[in-house]
Design a protein around this motif. Structure first.
Motif, PDB file in Angstrom:
ATOM      1  N   ILE A  91       3.815  -8.828   9.978  1.00 18.96           N
ATOM      2  CA  ILE A  91       3.007  -8.013  10.898  1.00 18.96           C
ATOM      3  C   ILE A  91       3.771  -6.762  11.297  1.00 18.96           C
ATOM      4  O   ILE A  91       3.216  -5.654  11.320  1.00 18.96           O
ATOM      5  CB  ILE A  91       2.625  -8.835  12.145  1.00 18.96           C
ATOM      6  CG1 ILE A  91       1.716 -10.000  11.748  1.00 18.96           C
ATOM      7  CG2 ILE A  91       1.930  -7.951  13.179  1.00 18.96           C
ATOM      8  CD1 ILE A  91       1.451 -10.987  12.874  1.00 18.96           C
ATOM      9  N   GLY A  92       5.059  -6.922  11.579  1.00 15.68           N
ATOM     10  CA  GLY A  92       5.863  -5.787  12.022  1.00 15.68           C
ATOM     11  C   GLY A  92       5.997  -4.709  10.972  1.00 15.68           C
ATOM     12  O   GLY A  92       5.796  -3.509  11.257  1.00 15.68           O
ATOM     13  N   THR A  93       6.341  -5.086   9.744  1.00  9.91           N
ATOM     14  CA  THR A  93       6.493  -4.069   8.688  1.00  9.91           C
ATOM     15  C   THR A  93       5.144  -3.455   8.324  1.00  9.91           C
ATOM     16  O   THR A  93       5.066  -2.259   8.013  1.00  9.91           O
ATOM     17  CB  THR A  93       7.135  -4.672   7.425  1.00  9.91           C
ATOM     18  OG1 THR A  93       6.393  -5.833   7.003  1.00  9.91           O
ATOM     19  CG2 THR A  93       8.582  -5.058   7.676  1.00  9.91           C
ATOM     20  N   GLY A  94       4.075  -4.263   8.392  1.00 12.36           N
ATOM     21  CA  GLY A  94       2.748  -3.716   8.109  1.00 12.36           C
ATOM     22  C   GLY A  94       2.339  -2.663   9.116  1.00 12.36           C
ATOM     23  O   GLY A  94       1.841  -1.586   8.755  1.00 12.36           O
ATOM     24  N   LEU A  95       2.558  -2.954  10.395  1.00  9.28           N
ATOM     25  CA  LEU A  95       2.211  -1.982  11.440  1.00  9.28           C
ATOM     26  C   LEU A  95       3.112  -0.749  11.369  1.00  9.28           C
ATOM     27  O   LEU A  95       2.639   0.390  11.503  1.00  9.28           O
ATOM     28  CB  LEU A  95       2.325  -2.636  12.815  1.00  9.28           C
ATOM     29  CG  LEU A  95       1.244  -3.670  13.158  1.00  9.28           C
ATOM     30  CD1 LEU A  95       1.552  -4.325  14.501  1.00  9.28           C
ATOM     31  CD2 LEU A  95      -0.129  -3.017  13.185  1.00  9.28           C
ATOM     32  N   PHE A  96       4.421  -0.968  11.151  1.00  9.47           N
ATOM     33  CA  PHE A  96       5.331   0.171  11.068  1.00  9.47           C
ATOM     34  C   PHE A  96       4.933   1.110   9.936  1.00  9.47           C
ATOM     35  O   PHE A  96       4.811   2.324  10.138  1.00  9.47           O
ATOM     36  CB  PHE A  96       6.767  -0.309  10.852  1.00  9.47           C
ATOM     37  CG  PHE A  96       7.737   0.815  10.598  1.00  9.47           C
ATOM     38  CD1 PHE A  96       8.234   1.576  11.647  1.00  9.47           C
ATOM     39  CD2 PHE A  96       8.138   1.138   9.302  1.00  9.47           C
ATOM     40  CE1 PHE A  96       9.115   2.631  11.420  1.00  9.47           C
ATOM     41  CE2 PHE A  96       9.014   2.179   9.058  1.00  9.47           C
ATOM     42  CZ  PHE A  96       9.503   2.937  10.118  1.00  9.47           C
ATOM     43  N   TYR A  97       4.720   0.568   8.751  1.00 12.53           N
ATOM     44  CA  TYR A  97       4.412   1.408   7.595  1.00 12.53           C
ATOM     45  C   TYR A  97       3.071   2.106   7.754  1.00 12.53           C
ATOM     46  O   TYR A  97       2.939   3.303   7.497  1.00 12.53           O
ATOM     47  CB  TYR A  97       4.427   0.549   6.333  1.00 12.53           C
ATOM     48  CG  TYR A  97       4.327   1.330   5.047  1.00 12.53           C
ATOM     49  CD1 TYR A  97       4.760   2.652   4.946  1.00 12.53           C
ATOM     50  CD2 TYR A  97       3.812   0.729   3.894  1.00 12.53           C
ATOM     51  CE1 TYR A  97       4.683   3.345   3.750  1.00 12.53           C
ATOM     52  CE2 TYR A  97       3.734   1.414   2.693  1.00 12.53           C
ATOM     53  CZ  TYR A  97       4.161   2.720   2.626  1.00 12.53           C
ATOM     54  OH  TYR A  97       4.076   3.406   1.435  1.00 12.53           O
ATOM     55  N   ALA A  98       2.061   1.362   8.192  1.00 11.38           N
ATOM     56  CA  ALA A  98       0.723   1.946   8.325  1.00 11.38           C
ATOM     57  C   ALA A  98       0.702   3.075   9.344  1.00 11.38           C
ATOM     58  O   ALA A  98       0.105   4.141   9.113  1.00 11.38           O
ATOM     59  CB  ALA A  98      -0.282   0.863   8.715  1.00 11.38           C
TER      60      ALA A  98
END
Length: 435
Positions: free
Chosen positions: A227-234
């Motif tokens: 969830i964290g990397t998905g939100l950061f990248y997006a």
């Protein structure tokens, strides 16, 4: 029997990094090349704004679908097998587009090209991470971003010389991508399978565990970094994607300069982006990573604050582009790539990246659809929006991702209590010894 010269060469981590990392070069080439090629094809194939919009959206959606699919297959069947197949598909897609004689052929070619480019990315990044020597993983992963920018630069150069040739120019662009894909395919046949993946899968079979299943991923502690990397990248990618897609639009339609001048300004910013990425390679595996990330985040916010506060004119856009090129080189996509390798074990690494890449591409598509309306409502509102998204992604990186424990390379699923354990000094686990 002694190893052949090719086998010896494939043991070099930098050789593996370059050959696998060409996925980023071709992804960039596919995106930037298609944006130019569709314009060059528009007269021959009667492509209007609707058709060009459909084809551009199709490319983005297929990259997202490919990333999810390729990521899953890379964990299940191995890195080498998947990125060999994807490179064959990429070459075929480029060939179809280069030889297109009907409009349906363009749609088919775009579908193949986008899917292959997306499917190759998470697998190739995992291969790089699993082949890198201790203490150099971040550097080698960041180098893939250098290859991404080189892909954009190559397409720009071809566009300069072939841009006046109409449909022939588009065929040259796709022909170039076809040739590069064939060369990469040949070089990849000499790469061995990832030893880390092979060992992890062997351990999984020996213990009777289900290797890399999505159910195991979503019920493990790794759903937190997912969830964290998905939100950061997006969220971080909103600024990067907007700057890439609409910088020329802002220069021409808001600041009032011509396309040639805007292109020159963009190339200047591009040079600073190269420099910033090489600096990132030097510090990403050291204890200075997070202090530098914080500084880079501040520079990125300052970049968008310039036109937001001083007005949207040519000099503020140039200054913004230069500052963001420097800040985004660490506080943007390169850092996402590094965290995506460090925070997931081998069994989930490719799948997790495929999910987050797919999510980010879809978010970028949605934001791009409304960006022109935001600009019409007042370009300074756009930069206020980008300041907000940049601050949000930076805080996710500093307060969340940097404090998640680095994943071990075993296939066992740790307890959820370990998921958010903070690193004592607040630095990313990527600069600490492996477990």
């Amino acid at each position: 029997m002694s190893a052949s010269p090719l086998a010896q060469r494939t043991r070099s981590p930098w050789f593996v990094t370059t050959v696998a990392g060409m996925a980023s070069f071709l992804d960039a080439g596919a995106i930037a090349g298609t944006s130019t090629a569709l314009v060059l094809y528009q007269e021959k194939f009667a492509l209007g704004p609707v058709e060009i919009g459909q084809l551009s959206a199709l490319l983005t959606v297929m990259i997202a679908v490919g990333a999810f699919t390729g990521g899953r297959l890379g964990d299940r069947y191995g890195r080498r097998r998947v990125f060999t197949v994807t490179m064959i598909l990429f070459a075929l897609g480029a060939l179809v587009l280069a030889l297109a004689v009907t409009t349906p052929m363009i749609y088919v070619g775009i579908l193949m090209l986008g899917f292959a480019a997306g499917a190759d990315l998470p697998v190739s990044m995992a291969m790089i991470a699993e082949s890198a020597p201790e203490g150099q993983r971040g550097k080698m992963i960041t180098f893939s971003h250098v290859l991404w920018m080189t892909g954009v630069f190559a397409v720009i150069l071809i566009g300069i010389f072939a841009g006046g040739l109409g449909a022939l120019g588009a065929r040259i662009l796709y022909g170039f991508l076809f040739i590069v894909a064939i060369i990469v395919l040949i070089l990849r046949t000499g790469l061995p399978e990832s030893k880390e993946w092979t060992q992890a899968r062997t351990e999984s079979i020996a213990t009777g565990e289900t290797f890399g299943s999505l159910k195991s991923l979503f019920t493990s502690r790794y759903v937190v970094p997912l969830i964290g990397t998905g939100l950061f990248y997006a969220i971080a990618n909103i600024a990067a994607n907007t700057n890439g897609q609409f910088s020329t639009y802002l220069y021409v339609n808001v600041a009032g300069v011509d396309v040639s001048t805007a292109s020159t300004f963009n190339l200047i910013a591009f040079a600073f982006s190269f420099g910033g990425t090489f600096i990132t390679m030097r510090i990403v595996d050291t204890r200075y990573r997070m202090p530098a990330f914080i500084v880079a985040s501040a520079i990125s916010v300052a970049a968008f604050a310039v036109p937001a506060s001083l007005g949207v004119v040519s000099w503020t856009l140039v200054l913004m582009s230069i500052l963001y090129s420097i800040g985004g080189a660490l506080a943007g996509e390169p850092m996402y790539k590094v965290w995506s390798q460090e925070l997931f074990p081998t069994a989930f690494r490719s799948s997790a990246q495929g999910i987050t890449i797919a999510f980010t591409r879809l978010v970028a598509t949605a934001i791009a659809l409304v960006t022109p309306q935001i600009i019409l409502g007042g370009p300074q509102a756009l930069f206020a929006f980008l300041i907000t998204t940049t601050i949000a992604s930076s805080l996710i990186g500093i307060l969340w991702l940097a404090r998640i424990k680095r994943a071990p390379t075993t296939t066992s699923i740790p307890t959820s209590a370990d998921a958010t354990a903070a690193v004592p000094d607040g630095l990313d686990q990527g600069v600490r010894p492996r477990h």
